[in-house]
Design a protein around this motif. Sequence first.
Motif, PDB file in Angstrom:
ATOM      1  N   VAL A 252      -9.502  -2.237   0.540  1.00  0.00           N
ATOM      2  CA  VAL A 252      -8.913  -0.760   0.837  1.00  0.00           C
ATOM      3  C   VAL A 252      -8.692  -0.592   2.317  1.00  0.00           C
ATOM      4  O   VAL A 252      -9.702  -0.636   3.083  1.00  0.00           O
ATOM      5  CB  VAL A 252     -10.044   0.266   0.235  1.00  0.00           C
ATOM      6  CG1 VAL A 252      -9.418   1.887   0.860  1.00  0.00           C
ATOM      7  CG2 VAL A 252     -10.263   0.513  -1.080  1.00  0.00           C
ATOM      8  N   PRO A 253      -7.570  -0.616   2.771  1.00  0.00           N
ATOM      9  CA  PRO A 253      -7.330  -0.573   4.309  1.00  0.00           C
ATOM     10  C   PRO A 253      -7.988   0.907   4.876  1.00  0.00           C
ATOM     11  O   PRO A 253      -7.651   1.837   4.305  1.00  0.00           O
ATOM     12  CB  PRO A 253      -5.714  -0.606   4.382  1.00  0.00           C
ATOM     13  CG  PRO A 253      -5.510  -1.045   3.296  1.00  0.00           C
ATOM     14  CD  PRO A 253      -6.282  -0.733   2.038  1.00  0.00           C
ATOM     15  N   PRO A 254      -8.710   0.855   5.809  1.00  0.00           N
ATOM     16  CA  PRO A 254      -9.266   2.153   6.451  1.00  0.00           C
ATOM     17  C   PRO A 254      -8.040   2.938   6.507  1.00  0.00           C
ATOM     18  O   PRO A 254      -8.225   4.283   6.606  1.00  0.00           O
ATOM     19  CB  PRO A 254     -10.013   1.574   7.439  1.00  0.00           C
ATOM     20  CG  PRO A 254     -10.532   0.294   7.118  1.00  0.00           C
ATOM     21  CD  PRO A 254      -9.385  -0.493   6.479  1.00  0.00           C
ATOM     22  N   ALA A 255      -7.169   2.581   7.072  1.00  0.00           N
ATOM     23  CA  ALA A 255      -6.003   3.457   7.603  1.00  0.00           C
ATOM     24  C   ALA A 255      -5.316   4.363   6.440  1.00  0.00           C
ATOM     25  O   ALA A 255      -4.702   5.383   6.699  1.00  0.00           O
ATOM     26  CB  ALA A 255      -4.659   2.470   8.039  1.00  0.00           C
ATOM     27  N   THR A 256      -5.610   3.852   5.289  1.00  0.00           N
ATOM     28  CA  THR A 256      -5.187   4.796   3.897  1.00  0.00           C
ATOM     29  C   THR A 256      -6.311   5.718   3.402  1.00  0.00           C
ATOM     30  O   THR A 256      -6.236   6.378   2.532  1.00  0.00           O
ATOM     31  CB  THR A 256      -4.946   3.779   2.816  1.00  0.00           C
ATOM     32  OG1 THR A 256      -6.111   3.064   2.294  1.00  0.00           O
ATOM     33  CG2 THR A 256      -3.999   2.786   3.132  1.00  0.00           C
TER      34      THR A 256
ATOM     35  N   TYR B  22       0.926  -1.089   0.039  1.00  0.00           N
ATOM     36  CA  TYR B  22      -0.015   0.028   0.040  1.00  0.00           C
ATOM     37  C   TYR B  22       0.998   1.232   0.053  1.00  0.00           C
ATOM     38  O   TYR B  22       1.131   1.825   1.182  1.00  0.00           O
ATOM     39  CB  TYR B  22      -0.881   0.049   1.202  1.00  0.00           C
ATOM     40  CG  TYR B  22      -1.746  -1.495   1.315  1.00  0.00           C
ATOM     41  CD1 TYR B  22      -2.592  -1.751   0.487  1.00  0.00           C
ATOM     42  CD2 TYR B  22      -1.157  -2.089   2.419  1.00  0.00           C
ATOM     43  CE1 TYR B  22      -3.500  -2.825   0.728  1.00  0.00           C
ATOM     44  CE2 TYR B  22      -2.151  -3.578   2.566  1.00  0.00           C
ATOM     45  CZ  TYR B  22      -3.427  -3.642   1.759  1.00  0.00           C
ATOM     46  OH  TYR B  22      -3.874  -4.904   1.823  1.00  0.00           O
ATOM     47  N   PRO B  23       1.291   1.677  -1.241  1.00  0.00           N
ATOM     48  CA  PRO B  23       2.392   2.853  -1.167  1.00  0.00           C
ATOM     49  C   PRO B  23       1.615   4.142  -0.660  1.00  0.00           C
ATOM     50  O   PRO B  23       0.467   4.255  -0.736  1.00  0.00           O
ATOM     51  CB  PRO B  23       2.494   3.060  -2.656  1.00  0.00           C
ATOM     52  CG  PRO B  23       2.442   1.543  -3.296  1.00  0.00           C
ATOM     53  CD  PRO B  23       1.266   1.094  -2.500  1.00  0.00           C
ATOM     54  N   GLY B  24       2.577   4.756   0.204  1.00  0.00           N
ATOM     55  CA  GLY B  24       2.129   5.745   0.744  1.00  0.00           C
ATOM     56  C   GLY B  24       1.698   5.701   2.221  1.00  0.00           C
ATOM     57  O   GLY B  24       1.458   6.444   3.135  1.00  0.00           O
ATOM     58  N   TRP B  25       1.338   4.568   2.773  1.00  0.00           N
ATOM     59  CA  TRP B  25       1.104   3.961   3.958  1.00  0.00           C
ATOM     60  C   TRP B  25       2.345   3.603   4.851  1.00  0.00           C
ATOM     61  O   TRP B  25       2.839   2.545   4.613  1.00  0.00           O
ATOM     62  CB  TRP B  25       0.127   2.801   4.049  1.00  0.00           C
ATOM     63  CG  TRP B  25      -0.331   2.454   5.500  1.00  0.00           C
ATOM     64  CD1 TRP B  25       0.050   3.071   6.714  1.00  0.00           C
ATOM     65  CD2 TRP B  25      -0.911   1.202   5.916  1.00  0.00           C
ATOM     66  NE1 TRP B  25      -0.505   2.441   7.818  1.00  0.00           N
ATOM     67  CE2 TRP B  25      -1.196   1.284   7.446  1.00  0.00           C
ATOM     68  CE3 TRP B  25      -1.721   0.239   4.931  1.00  0.00           C
ATOM     69  CZ2 TRP B  25      -1.924   0.388   8.114  1.00  0.00           C
ATOM     70  CZ3 TRP B  25      -2.442  -0.708   6.016  1.00  0.00           C
ATOM     71  CH2 TRP B  25      -2.440  -0.690   7.022  1.00  0.00           C
TER      72      TRP B  25
ATOM     73  N   GLY C  26      -6.482  -3.518  -6.066  1.00  0.00           N
ATOM     74  CA  GLY C  26      -7.038  -2.229  -5.318  1.00  0.00           C
ATOM     75  C   GLY C  26      -8.373  -2.629  -4.512  1.00  0.00           C
ATOM     76  O   GLY C  26      -9.153  -1.869  -4.402  1.00  0.00           O
ATOM     77  N   GLY C  27      -8.736  -4.005  -4.739  1.00  0.00           N
ATOM     78  CA  GLY C  27     -10.083  -4.297  -4.417  1.00  0.00           C
ATOM     79  C   GLY C  27     -10.312  -3.989  -2.609  1.00  0.00           C
ATOM     80  O   GLY C  27     -11.245  -3.551  -2.464  1.00  0.00           O
TER      81      GLY C  27
END
Length: 387
Positions: A213-217, A79-82, A210-211
Amino acid sequence: MRVSSKVSSFTESVIREMTRLALEHDAINLAQGFPDFPCPPELKEAAKAAIDADVNQYAITWGAKRFRDAIAAKVDRTYPGWVVDPETELTVTCGATEGVVSSCLALLDPGDEVVVFEPWYENYWPDTVISGAVPKFVTLHEPDWHIDEAELAAAFGPRTRAIIVNTPNNPTGKVFRRDELALIAELCQRWDAYVITDEIYEHIQFLGPGGHVPPATVDGLQDRTITVNALSKTYAVTGWRVGWVIAPRAQSNAIRKVHDFLTVGAAAPLQEAGAAAMGLPAAYYENLASSYLERREVMCDALEKLGFGFGRPDGAYYVMCDTSRLDPNGDDVALAERLVREIGVAAVPGSSFYTNKELGRRKIRFAFPKRLETLQLAAERLARLAV
């Protein structure tokens, strides 16, 4: 001599009880969600090597550094950016089960309210009760298990401290969409609440890249999300009981305190195996999803022919079925017992996933983390229902 009033408010695990019945009647266990196939050999070799190297004493309470570093690196790749700081934002626990209850104990006070979607995985209600909190249930609506925005908004209020999200979801197979998570984010910001998210099925989803989606993102949730995960489902090691919790620094500090006095730490040699798991290539996760998609189709095709009603799950490895055509009396418990005793297949009665038991009386859940030959044999046995 009395026992705690907390314990009297919930039952023993119905899922684990169905496993005991399956063993008693030599039934195929499609009740409890554990694989009947081996884990990746890299994990077994790493665990054996760690034991041979005498990695048999306590790891650091909040997790061996090598394992924490590997988890943070995998999150970054996936998850790039996390970005997760393994030194201050990550706690290794004894499975996701401990991860959720440690988070509840660390963040909730008696009288706090926790929003829980139903049907729910059966641990979430006891977790809130053990913490002294009050669960507020919001129903996911069929056939696509969608959220009613007004119902969700009405469940939040000044005493709301958290919402528990399980995506991909057990028992429905629902994968929460970004717009649904944005709604949750807005409500959590409005009422200053946490999201405690169980993402143990993150790689078992059938929507493509991308199906999940982690809430942290999601905007608005980065600083208020408690992400719980584990080796169990992704790597087929449900008996190892090695999980982790990712949370902001202050919340991680609180969770680490509870974890320390609850279990001290997860098994040291298995954390070394966990580090090996985190290093598996992207192809492993692609193959995982495709192999579970094949299992889903085998299971669903068989259930469809028999007259069970359902929507094919978008994630996890369960099918929540409507039993109206096969069980006109609407007695899910009796049907589940008949299946295990007479048909030789164990499943879970739907009412065990609901507070309002009537909502589950015409439902039953099957799990499909099994070899194809196991699922085919189960299909042959279930075909007796049509006789």
